[in-house]
Design a protein around this motif. Structure first.
Motif, short mmCIF file in Angstrom:
data_model
loop_
_atom_site.label_atom_id
_atom_site.label_comp_id
_atom_site.label_asym_id
_atom_site.label_seq_id
_atom_site.Cartn_x
_atom_site.Cartn_y
_atom_site.Cartn_z
N ARG A 113 -7.09 -11.31 9.17
CA ARG A 113 -6.24 -10.18 9.57
C ARG A 113 -6.87 -9.33 10.67
NH1 ARG A 113 -2.30 -8.31 5.88
NH2 ARG A 113 -2.00 -6.60 7.34
N PHE A 114 -8.17 -9.03 10.57
CA PHE A 114 -8.73 -8.02 11.49
C PHE A 114 -9.09 -8.62 12.85
CE2 PHE A 114 -12.70 -9.66 9.84
CZ PHE A 114 -13.61 -9.51 10.88
N ILE A 115 -9.03 -9.95 12.99
CA ILE A 115 -9.31 -10.51 14.32
C ILE A 115 -8.00 -10.64 15.09
CG2 ILE A 115 -10.34 -12.44 15.60
CD1 ILE A 115 -12.42 -12.63 13.39
N CYS A 116 -7.17 -11.62 14.76
CA CYS A 116 -5.84 -11.59 15.38
C CYS A 116 -4.83 -12.19 14.42
CB CYS A 116 -5.82 -12.27 16.75
SG CYS A 116 -6.39 -13.97 16.72
N GLY A 117 -4.90 -11.74 13.17
CA GLY A 117 -4.04 -12.32 12.15
C GLY A 117 -3.02 -11.37 11.55
N THR A 118 -2.77 -10.23 12.21
CA THR A 118 -1.78 -9.30 11.65
C THR A 118 -0.52 -9.30 12.50
OG1 THR A 118 -3.53 -7.88 10.79
CG2 THR A 118 -1.36 -6.89 10.99
N GLN A 119 0.59 -9.70 11.89
CA GLN A 119 1.88 -9.65 12.59
C GLN A 119 2.72 -8.52 12.00
OE1 GLN A 119 2.90 -13.72 11.60
NE2 GLN A 119 2.83 -14.33 13.75
N SER A 120 3.80 -8.20 12.73
CA SER A 120 4.66 -7.12 12.23
C SER A 120 5.18 -7.44 10.82
CB SER A 120 5.81 -6.88 13.20
OG SER A 120 6.45 -8.11 13.46
N ILE A 121 5.43 -8.75 10.54
CA ILE A 121 5.96 -9.08 9.21
C ILE A 121 4.95 -8.81 8.09
CG2 ILE A 121 7.85 -10.69 9.68
CD1 ILE A 121 5.81 -12.97 9.49
N HIS A 122 3.65 -8.91 8.39
CA HIS A 122 2.65 -8.59 7.36
C HIS A 122 2.69 -7.10 7.05
CE1 HIS A 122 1.12 -12.43 9.05
NE2 HIS A 122 0.83 -12.67 7.80
N LYS A 123 2.77 -6.29 8.11
CA LYS A 123 2.82 -4.84 7.89
C LYS A 123 4.11 -4.46 7.16
CE LYS A 123 -0.12 -2.60 8.97
NZ LYS A 123 -1.38 -2.46 8.17
N ASP A 124 5.23 -5.10 7.55
CA ASP A 124 6.51 -4.79 6.89
C ASP A 124 6.45 -5.13 5.40
OD1 ASP A 124 7.46 -4.08 9.33
OD2 ASP A 124 8.68 -5.88 9.65
N LEU A 125 5.86 -6.30 5.09
CA LEU A 125 5.80 -6.71 3.68
C LEU A 125 4.92 -5.76 2.88
CD1 LEU A 125 6.48 -8.60 1.35
CD2 LEU A 125 4.72 -10.19 2.17
#
Ligand code: PLP
Length: 429
Positions: A113-125
């Motif tokens: 997640r903290f490198i480049c694994g966070t997408q808007s759908i992860h935050k939304d969920l």
């Protein structure tokens, strides 16, 4: 299969050793080590077979659901052993949401997640999970096993104490093993014992009581009201694992804390996306924002493991959406559970637990449980027998799990088959 490839690998090692020289050469040493490994493994496997605890896996050739096709043959098998409590694993809208997320966001993140694994759908969920449980924030993991493995070590230090029910899930036990806090194990749902241990734990900085909300082997529900009262009296925090509660216990399916009216008294919830919430995979912690912030910085299974794949995020997000729109599915499961429990009790069986879709049919004898489960499958009903060491000696049972998508006819067929099989094998008069 695996055995075949190990054989190939061994033959290749032997060939390499012959090419590479005689005894004493590095290649001969690796052949000896490989043979030793094989002997060690085979002796362990033999022990497992000998103790009668070998687990066979039945291969399913269809989607998860109330009716299955087995690869070994058998169509329209009635399935009563999935954690698919709400039937969302094959819900058309859940599948569509997953396909859409796959197309829009790709197969996966190839990253933590903290490198480049966070997408808007992860935050939304995460936001949706927190809203569902009425908590401040939430953090996703690849599984609830990971959420349990990651929380105690990140939160508790040698100054703190954790008090854990002796029948808590293996992942809680492992998570607690990883942390350096002072450890207390209280007798299963025994409030006197918990109180005694809380008194002893007063000398520590933080006290965290950890319990499954619902216990999966017995279908019993933790006495959360009493636990929260004790926690208040002894200034402790309460953690619950809601894997067998989220989505269906309580009037709106929020879980054990809603069922028992203590949503504002439980501090931390860990749960899974791999059971009632679409059944794909994934887990989470939800609770106070500073805790979630700390987990993002310190929790090892979160920091050092790949992000949840978008297709999986899509499933869970849609499942939560359906549950927040209406409590009809959760209520329907409660009615089905009631139907099964009351009909089985009337037929003369003892069903452990109370008002939970996990309905353990208590049989006592391990062989009886195994033979009856096999005979149920001969009648087209898929259930599983559990015996020692999964459950205590003399407490063998067949664990039946009810789903919102079982029809009344499915449930009645299951009860009839149990009655026939129970009479045949002497479990009923
Ligand atoms: N906690 C409990 C009580 C469970 O029953 C399970 C699954 O069996 C887990 C944790 C692990 O959940 P997951 O499958 O998401 O790793």
């Amino acid at each position: 299969g695996v055995a075949w490839s190990i054989g190939m690998w061994q033959r290749e090692l032997v060939r390499a050793a012959v090419r590479g020289g005689g005894a004493g050469s590095p290649r001969a040493a690796s052949v000896a080590a490989a043979s030793q490994l094989r002997r060690v493994l085979e002796s362990q496997l033999e022990d497992i077979r000998g103790s009668g605890t070998w687990k066979n896996e039945r291969v399913i050739a269809s989607r998860q659901g109330p009716h299955l096709r087995l690869a070994a043959g058998g169509d329209g098998i009635l399935n009563f052993c999935a954690n698919n409590y709400l039937g969302l694993s094959s819900h058309p809208e859940v599948i569509r949401a997953s396909v859409e997320a796959l197309e829009k966001f790709g197969a996966g993140l190839s990253s933590v997640r903290f490198i480049c694994g966070t997408q808007s759908i992860h935050k939304d969920l995460e936001e949706k999970i927190a809203r569902f449980h009425q908590r401040e924030d939430a953090i996703l993991y690849a599984s609830c096993f990971d959420a349990n493995a990651g929380i105690f070590e990140a939160l508790l230090t040698p100054e703190d104490a954790v008090l854990s029910d002796e029948l808590n899930h293996a992942s809680i036990i492992d998570g607690i093993r990883l942390c350096k806090a002072n450890k207390y194990r209280y007798k299963h749902m025994d409030m006197e014992d918990l109180e005694a241990k809380l008194q002893d734990a007063q000398k520590h900085r933080l006290r965290l009581v950890a319990t499954d909300g619902a216990f999966s082997m017995d279908g019993d529900i933790a006495p959360l009201r009493e636990i929260c009262q004790l926690a208040q009296k002894y200034d402790a925090l309460v953690f619950i694992d809601e894997c067998h509660a989220t989505g269906f216990l309580g009037p709106n399916g929020r879980g054990t804390d809603e069922l028992l009216g203590v949503m504002d008294k439980v501090t931390i919830i860990n749960s899974t996306l791999g059971k009632a919430l679409g059944g794909a995979a994934g887990g989470y912690t939800t609770g106070p924002k500073p805790l979630i912030d700390l987990l993002r910085q310190r929790s090892r299974p979160y920091l050092f493991s790949n992000s949840l794949p978008p297709a999986v995020v899509g499933c869970a997000s849609k499942a939560l959406h359906l549950l927040m729109e209406s409590n009809a599915i959760a209520q329907s499961m409660a009615a089905k559970t009631q139907r099964f429990r009351s009909k089985m009790t009337a037929a003369g069986f003892t069903i452990s637990g109370k008002d939970h879709p996990i309905c353990p049919v208590m049989l006592g004898d391990a062989r009886l449980a195994a033979v009856m489960a096999e005979d149920m499958l001969n009648r087209g009903i898929y259930v599983i027998g559990f015996s020692y060491p999964v459950v205590p000696k003399g407490k063998a049972r067949i664990r039946v799990q009810i789903s919102a998508v079982h029809s009344d006819e499915d449930i009645d067929r299951c009860v009839e088959a149990f009655t026939e099989v129970g009479r045949k094998h002497g479990a009923l008069p």
